[in-house]
Design a protein around this motif. Structure first.
Motif, PDB file in Angstrom:
ATOM      1  N   ILE A 182      68.238   7.746  46.526  1.00 25.33           N
ATOM      2  CA  ILE A 182      66.803   7.728  46.278  1.00 25.33           C
ATOM      3  C   ILE A 182      66.104   8.741  47.183  1.00 25.33           C
ATOM      4  CG2 ILE A 182      64.695   6.357  46.566  1.00 25.33           C
ATOM      5  CD1 ILE A 182      66.360   3.915  45.632  1.00 25.33           C
ATOM      6  N   GLY A 183      66.479   8.726  48.464  1.00 21.38           N
ATOM      7  CA  GLY A 183      65.908   9.701  49.396  1.00 21.38           C
ATOM      8  C   GLY A 183      66.263  11.116  48.996  1.00 21.38           C
ATOM      9  N   THR A 184      67.508  11.320  48.590  1.00 23.10           N
ATOM     10  CA  THR A 184      67.959  12.644  48.158  1.00 23.10           C
ATOM     11  C   THR A 184      67.182  13.123  46.939  1.00 23.10           C
ATOM     12  OG1 THR A 184      70.195  12.178  48.966  1.00 23.10           O
ATOM     13  CG2 THR A 184      69.958  13.953  47.362  1.00 23.10           C
ATOM     14  N   SER A 185      67.088  12.250  45.930  1.00 24.45           N
ATOM     15  CA  SER A 185      66.389  12.610  44.699  1.00 24.45           C
ATOM     16  C   SER A 185      64.916  12.902  44.948  1.00 24.45           C
ATOM     17  CB  SER A 185      66.536  11.480  43.674  1.00 24.45           C
ATOM     18  OG  SER A 185      65.860  11.779  42.479  1.00 24.45           O
ATOM     19  N   ALA A 186      64.277  12.084  45.790  1.00 32.06           N
ATOM     20  CA  ALA A 186      62.850  12.277  46.066  1.00 32.06           C
ATOM     21  C   ALA A 186      62.600  13.628  46.726  1.00 32.06           C
ATOM     22  CB  ALA A 186      62.331  11.146  46.947  1.00 32.06           C
ATOM     23  N   LEU A 187      63.415  13.985  47.712  1.00 31.77           N
ATOM     24  CA  LEU A 187      63.228  15.257  48.404  1.00 31.77           C
ATOM     25  C   LEU A 187      63.546  16.443  47.500  1.00 31.77           C
ATOM     26  CD1 LEU A 187      64.698  14.568  51.964  1.00 31.77           C
ATOM     27  CD2 LEU A 187      62.299  14.717  51.295  1.00 31.77           C
ATOM     28  N   ILE A 188      64.679  16.377  46.780  1.00 30.47           N
ATOM     29  CA  ILE A 188      65.101  17.506  45.958  1.00 30.47           C
ATOM     30  C   ILE A 188      64.150  17.710  44.779  1.00 30.47           C
ATOM     31  CG2 ILE A 188      66.925  18.354  44.443  1.00 30.47           C
ATOM     32  CD1 ILE A 188      68.956  17.106  46.313  1.00 30.47           C
ATOM     33  N   ALA A 189      63.735  16.617  44.128  1.00 29.59           N
ATOM     34  CA  ALA A 189      62.820  16.741  42.992  1.00 29.59           C
ATOM     35  C   ALA A 189      61.477  17.312  43.439  1.00 29.59           C
ATOM     36  CB  ALA A 189      62.616  15.386  42.319  1.00 29.59           C
ATOM     37  N   LYS A 190      60.996  16.891  44.597  1.00 29.72           N
ATOM     38  CA  LYS A 190      59.738  17.439  45.100  1.00 29.72           C
ATOM     39  C   LYS A 190      59.892  18.920  45.421  1.00 29.72           C
ATOM     40  CE  LYS A 190      56.047  16.725  48.466  1.00 29.72           C
ATOM     41  NZ  LYS A 190      55.584  15.981  49.667  1.00 29.72           N
ATOM     42  N   ALA A 191      61.051  19.293  45.996  1.00 35.04           N
ATOM     43  CA  ALA A 191      61.314  20.710  46.289  1.00 35.04           C
ATOM     44  C   ALA A 191      61.341  21.529  44.998  1.00 35.04           C
ATOM     45  CB  ALA A 191      62.634  20.849  47.040  1.00 35.04           C
ATOM     46  N   HIS A 192      62.003  20.994  43.954  1.00 35.55           N
ATOM     47  CA  HIS A 192      62.013  21.694  42.674  1.00 35.55           C
ATOM     48  C   HIS A 192      60.602  21.792  42.101  1.00 35.55           C
ATOM     49  CE1 HIS A 192      66.239  22.332  42.258  1.00 35.55           C
ATOM     50  NE2 HIS A 192      66.574  21.054  42.178  1.00 35.55           N
ATOM     51  N   GLY A 193      59.815  20.717  42.233  1.00 36.40           N
ATOM     52  CA  GLY A 193      58.453  20.714  41.709  1.00 36.40           C
ATOM     53  C   GLY A 193      57.570  21.757  42.381  1.00 36.40           C
TER      54      GLY A 193
ATOM     55  N   ALA B 224      66.150  22.657  48.179  1.00 38.47           N
ATOM     56  CA  ALA B 224      66.822  21.641  47.364  1.00 38.47           C
ATOM     57  C   ALA B 224      68.328  21.696  47.571  1.00 38.47           C
ATOM     58  CB  ALA B 224      66.474  21.844  45.894  1.00 38.47           C
ATOM     59  N   ARG B 225      68.907  22.906  47.633  1.00 38.14           N
ATOM     60  CA  ARG B 225      70.346  23.037  47.823  1.00 38.14           C
ATOM     61  C   ARG B 225      70.778  22.537  49.211  1.00 38.14           C
ATOM     62  NH1 ARG B 225      69.231  28.088  45.601  1.00 38.14           N
ATOM     63  NH2 ARG B 225      69.616  29.125  47.596  1.00 38.14           N
ATOM     64  N   ALA B 226      69.999  22.856  50.223  1.00 38.69           N
ATOM     65  CA  ALA B 226      70.324  22.416  51.587  1.00 38.69           C
ATOM     66  C   ALA B 226      70.216  20.906  51.710  1.00 38.69           C
ATOM     67  CB  ALA B 226      69.403  23.106  52.588  1.00 38.69           C
ATOM     68  N   ASP B 227      69.188  20.332  51.099  1.00 33.41           N
ATOM     69  CA  ASP B 227      69.023  18.873  51.133  1.00 33.41           C
ATOM     70  C   ASP B 227      70.202  18.166  50.475  1.00 33.41           C
ATOM     71  OD1 ASP B 227      66.600  19.190  52.392  1.00 33.41           O
ATOM     72  OD2 ASP B 227      65.390  18.851  50.582  1.00 33.41           O
ATOM     73  N   GLY B 228      70.682  18.728  49.366  1.00 33.65           N
ATOM     74  CA  GLY B 228      71.810  18.119  48.663  1.00 33.65           C
ATOM     75  C   GLY B 228      73.081  18.116  49.483  1.00 33.65           C
ATOM     76  N   LEU B 229      73.358  19.219  50.189  1.00 35.80           N
ATOM     77  CA  LEU B 229      74.554  19.295  51.026  1.00 35.80           C
ATOM     78  C   LEU B 229      74.516  18.269  52.147  1.00 35.80           C
ATOM     79  CD1 LEU B 229      77.197  20.657  51.860  1.00 35.80           C
ATOM     80  CD2 LEU B 229      75.834  22.339  53.145  1.00 35.80           C
ATOM     81  N   ALA B 230      73.379  18.185  52.836  1.00 36.49           N
ATOM     82  CA  ALA B 230      73.256  17.221  53.930  1.00 36.49           C
ATOM     83  C   ALA B 230      73.406  15.795  53.413  1.00 36.49           C
ATOM     84  CB  ALA B 230      71.901  17.389  54.625  1.00 36.49           C
ATOM     85  N   ALA B 231      72.871  15.516  52.225  1.00 38.80           N
ATOM     86  CA  ALA B 231      72.960  14.164  51.661  1.00 38.80           C
ATOM     87  C   ALA B 231      74.398  13.770  51.376  1.00 38.80           C
ATOM     88  CB  ALA B 231      72.127  14.081  50.388  1.00 38.80           C
TER      89      ALA B 231
END
Length: 459
Positions: free
Chosen positions: A75-86, A93-100
């Motif tokens: 949920i935390g991952t999706s919220a951050l990445i989706a907001k970054a894409h928005g 978004a790519r960096a957030d996904g790797l850390a997650a």
């Protein structure tokens, strides 16, 4: 256009109903396949006997605790990445996904190790006896060992959903379910040179299916789609991003972990009525997962929509999407209840041939699903609050739902009317909390809209 840009779907414009429908249908297909094969898993285990079925029912709150941690992190991952894409920042978004991915692997490995070391006292505390503990140990030893293989695909699927892709996660879930269903009867009952492994075989089948998903998802999001950076970040960057994920992920995980905690309490209550009550409750919990599939699918597709529109400063679209989903689930879940109520005896007989267990499964179906639409309101509100980056409000809603209403009222109902009182109390609790959840979301959204208006004037 880059691979990353082509992989992302813009949810900040276009018809809201069409967007949510297009995202939810494939997710629903994948979940139906996965959950159906989970029921097949329960069906095969039920053929081993009541004690084996009760043993697996005892494991549900514990396995769901580990899964809840991953759900919170996703949920935390999706919220951050989706907001970054928005907001148009694909690099973030790519960096957030790797850390997650790394963060979830570390945390789940630690939690599973603790669970394995404290397995016997934990399940005895829940009410397990010498009749069920050997089966619990057989099942959970493999489950704990393979837990990271389960969690990584969950985070990977969150990365895909945040980019607007729900078709791939649905195929991943369906494939995992098919593999598990094929292996279940082979490993549980034996086939050719493969010996019968009983409950242990069911767990091994699950781990094998997770391993396949683990390999596929990493290849897809890192190599082919390039939605996640490869390797590992520096410690400083990993910690910085992990903090951002945990700001949403930890409260979300805590909220999700409250559900298995409440289930564990109710399982202990059921244990006081005997193995038949526990077995029926375990079957009922799995029926609930099927009955609420549409709600669960929407709870995965609505948050990316909410977060992308939050990043794009489109709060009006957030409210419209939320209202659309709430109206739909109330109508849908009532239709599901009517279908379940009519087929309750058949469903009960499918999972047990013991009259006492069959009777309790029937009563579960006749009572609890009547409130699944209201429960859907709570689930969608909770996921939407997390998507709005308001995780503490979502956590507070979960606490109120489970420990102010659900558990106390169900426990009181059990004291007054036995097993049926537990069922009726749980239904009553959903009525109260659904109204609170709806009003809670409206108040939160109004606060964000007022803040946006003030910030706009200031600029």
């Amino acid at each position: 256009m880059s691979a990353v840009q082509s992989a992302k779907i813009d949810m900040t414009q276009g018809d809201i109903r069409q967007i949510l429908t297009r995202m939810t249908i494939p997710m629903l297909f994948g979940m139906i396949t996965l959950m159906s094969f989970n029921l097949v898993d329960t069906f095969f285990i039920s053929m081993l006997g009541t004690h084996e079925l009760a043993a697996v029912s005892f494991t549900f709150p514990v396995t769901f605790t580990v899964i809840s941690l991953a759900i919170g992190l996703s949920i935390g991952t999706s919220a951050l990445i989706a907001k970054a894409h928005g907001s148009g920042d694909s690099a973030m978004a790519r960096a957030d996904g790797l850390a997650a991915l790394w963060l979830s692997a570390y945390l789940v490995a630690i939690l599973s190790l603790l669970g394995y070391l404290g397995m016997e006292p934990l399940f005895r505390l829940m009410g397990a006896t010498d009749d069920t503990l050997p089966f619990i140990h057989d099942y959970m030893s493999w489950w704990f060992a393979g837990s990271v293989l389960l969690i990584t695909p969950m985070i990977g699927n969150a990365v895909l959903r945040a980019a607007g892709d729900t078709k791939t996660p649905s195929l991943m879930m369906a494939s995992s379910g098919v593999i598990n269903a094929i292996l279940d009867p082979i490993l549980i009952f034996g086939w050719g040179p493969i010996p019968a492994m009983g409950v242990e075989g069911a767990s091994i089948a699950s781990v094998i299916s997770w391993a396949v998903s683990f390999s596929l998802i990493l290849y897809l999001i890192v190599v082919r789609r390039k939605l996640v950076d490869g390797g590992h970040q520096s410690p400083a960057e990993f910690i910085r991003i992990s903090r951002r994920i945990l700001q949403i992920g930890l409260p979300a995980a805590g909220a999700n972990m409250l559900t298995p905690l409440a289930m564990a309490i109710l399982t202990a209550v059921m244990a006081s009525y005997g193995a038949h009550a526990v077995a029926a409750f375990g079957v009922g919990a799995r029926i609930e997962s099927i009955a609420c599939l549409v709600v669960l699918a929407l709870s995965m597709t609505l948050p990316p929509f909410v977060s992308q529109n939050l990043g794009g400063c489109q709060l009006g679209r957030v409210e419209a999407g939320y209202q659309l989903c709430i109206r739909f689930v109330l109508k849908w879940q009532f239709a599901v209840y009517l279908l379940l109520a009519l087929t309750a005896p058949f469903i009960a007989h499918l999972f047990s041939t013991e009259p006492a267990v069959e009777r309790l499964i029937c009563w579960f179906i006749w009572i609890l699903p009547l409130g699944y639409g209201l429960q859907g309101v709570v689930i969608l509100t909770n996921s939407s609050l997390n998507a709005l980056h308001l995780p503490m409000r979502a956590l507070a809603l979960s606490v109120v739902r489970l420990f102010v209403f659900y558990v106390p009222i169900a426990w009181l109902g059990g004291k007054l009317f036995g097993v049926l009182g537990v069922y009726g109390g749980a239904l009553s609790a959903n009525v109260f909390i659904a109204l609170i959840a709806y009003l809670w979301f409206q108040r939160s959204l109004n606060g964000l809209q007022q803040k946006e208006a003030v910030d706009g004037k200031a600029v």
